[in-house]
Design an enzyme around this catalytic site. Structure first.
Site, PDB file in Angstrom:
ATOM      1  N   HIS A 234       0.816  -1.217   0.000  1.00 60.75           N
ATOM      2  CA  HIS A 234       0.000   0.000   0.000  1.00 60.75           C
ATOM      3  C   HIS A 234       0.852   1.271   0.000  1.00 60.75           C
ATOM      4  CE1 HIS A 234      -3.470  -2.502   0.979  1.00 60.75           C
ATOM      5  NE2 HIS A 234      -2.852  -2.976   2.040  1.00 60.75           N
TER       6      HIS A 234
HETATM    7  C1  BDR Z   1      -2.967   1.111   5.195  1.00 57.68           C
HETATM    8  O1  BDR Z   1      -3.233   0.740   6.537  1.00 57.68           O
HETATM    9  C2  BDR Z   1      -2.055   0.317   7.171  1.00 57.68           C
HETATM   10  O2  BDR Z   1      -2.263  -0.879   7.842  1.00 57.68           O
HETATM   11  C3  BDR Z   1      -0.991   0.238   6.114  1.00 57.68           C
HETATM   12  O3  BDR Z   1       0.260   0.634   6.636  1.00 57.68           O
HETATM   13  C4  BDR Z   1      -1.469   1.179   5.054  1.00 57.68           C
HETATM   14  O4  BDR Z   1      -1.029   2.498   5.314  1.00 57.68           O
HETATM   15  C5  BDR Z   1      -3.666   0.134   4.264  1.00 57.68           C
HETATM   16  O5  BDR Z   1      -5.043   0.121   4.501  1.00 57.68           O
END
Ligand code: BDR
Ligand code: CA
Length: 316
Positions: A234
């Site tokens: 992500h």
């Molecule tokens: C986002 O949520 C966090 O758990 C990850 O680091 C990312 O920024 C994904 O939904």
């Protein structure tokens, strides 16, 4: 081409750590601000300091908000572990936070060539906007990992970073800054797998070993949660949107954050209706685009960039 200059606002977090490494390779990182998110603030700050130590970087790390604007903190231990970097060997170092004032740092640092890459809950950014509503417009822009044009990962429709502080997200999405949104619809296209972890394991460098452990832990946890030994990268996507924009396709769209719905609180409501030629003038009353929403990424090329930043060639 000079490297873009940026601050990373983050809650490391496995994918935050990879984003930090990627950003130090391809940008001038002038500071890191931390926020409560994947883990409590003490843990995310400790993790940011450890990753910079691993990189041999003296990037200042400023502690930020320990809780959201409204309500209690949400964490993501199931994905990242209680520490935020579960399964990763801790590295001894002497680094300390530069301050407890992430918001003051963000306000003072703003200039028209500076990007903010926000990959955690948006609390620090909202607090900066509370003190200076023009802050976002004094930046080159803000690249956000958060939200989704389709399904969520905490609820049916809400993504974690927005869900963890919807009031802050609403303030940022409405601030008038140049915004890019790398939501789940985009980030799920860029995925790590065991083959990448294995290539990293065979690479003789502390950075590659760290990344191998990080991916192993993520894949173990996600296999338990989803049945698949893969993880969406992500947060690196929000860095790539600034350092490698040619790899992404974005469209300007109206995006609002839902604050009230019983089933939809924390949803990014994206206007996906086709825009008529001539835009809003041809459709009076239409919602005005406020965000460049990322829709697709050249995943193969992007993964080669990420793998190289971690120390391996993608085709190794
Ligand atoms: C986002 O949520 C966090 O758990 C990850 O680091 C990312 O920024 C994904 O939904
Ligand atoms: Ca994150």
């Amino acid at each position: 081409m000079p490297k873009p200059r940026l601050i990373i606002d983050c809650d490391p977090g496995h994918d935050d750590a990879i984003a930090l490494i990627l950003a130090h390779r391809h940008a001038e990182v002038t500071g890191i601000t931390t926020v409560s998110g994947n883990a409590p603030l003490d843990a995310t700050t400790a993790n940011a300091l450890m990753v910079t130590a691993l990189l041999g970087a003296d990037t200042p790390v400023h502690r930020g908000a320990a809780k959201p604007l409204v309500g209690e903190p949400a964490h993501a231990a199931a994905v990242h572990g209680e520490s935020g970097l579960g399964g990763v060997a801790r590295i001894a170092h002497q680094r300390r936070a530069a301050s407890d004032d992430a918001v003051g740092f963000l306000l003072d640092a703003a200039d028209e060539a500076l990007w903010v890459v926000a990959v955690g809950p948006l609390t620090n950014l909202a607090l900066a906007l509370e003190r200076d509503p023009a802050w976002g417009r004094r930046l080159a822009g803000i690249s956000i990992m958060g939200g989704s044009t389709d399904i969520g990962n905490v609820t049916r429709v809400a993504e974690f970073n927005i869900f963890a502080d919807p009031e802050a997200a609403a303030r940022v999405f409405d601030c008038g800054a140049r915004l890019t949104m790398c939501g789940l619809n985009l980030t799920r296209q860029l995925r790590s797998d065991d083959a990448l972890a294995e290539r990293l394991r065979r690479t003789d460098s502390p950075l590659a070993q760290f990344a191998a452990q990080s991916f192993d832990d993520l894949h173990d946890r996600l296999e338990g949660l989803t049945g698949v030994r893969e993880a969406a990268l992500h947060d690196p996507c929000a860095v790539l949107a600034i350092t490698h924009p040619e790899l992404m396709e974005t469209h300007p769209q109206a995006v609002s954050v839902e604050l009230n719905g019983d089933f939809t609180r924390g949803m990014t409501v994206v206007d996906r209706r086709p825009r008529p030629p001539g835009g809003n003038a041809a459709r009076p009353g239409a919602d005005v685009p406020n965000v460049n929403v990322a829709h697709s990424i050249d995943a193969q090329a992007a993964m080669a960039v990420v793998a190289k930043a971690l120390g391996v060639e993608n085709d190794a």
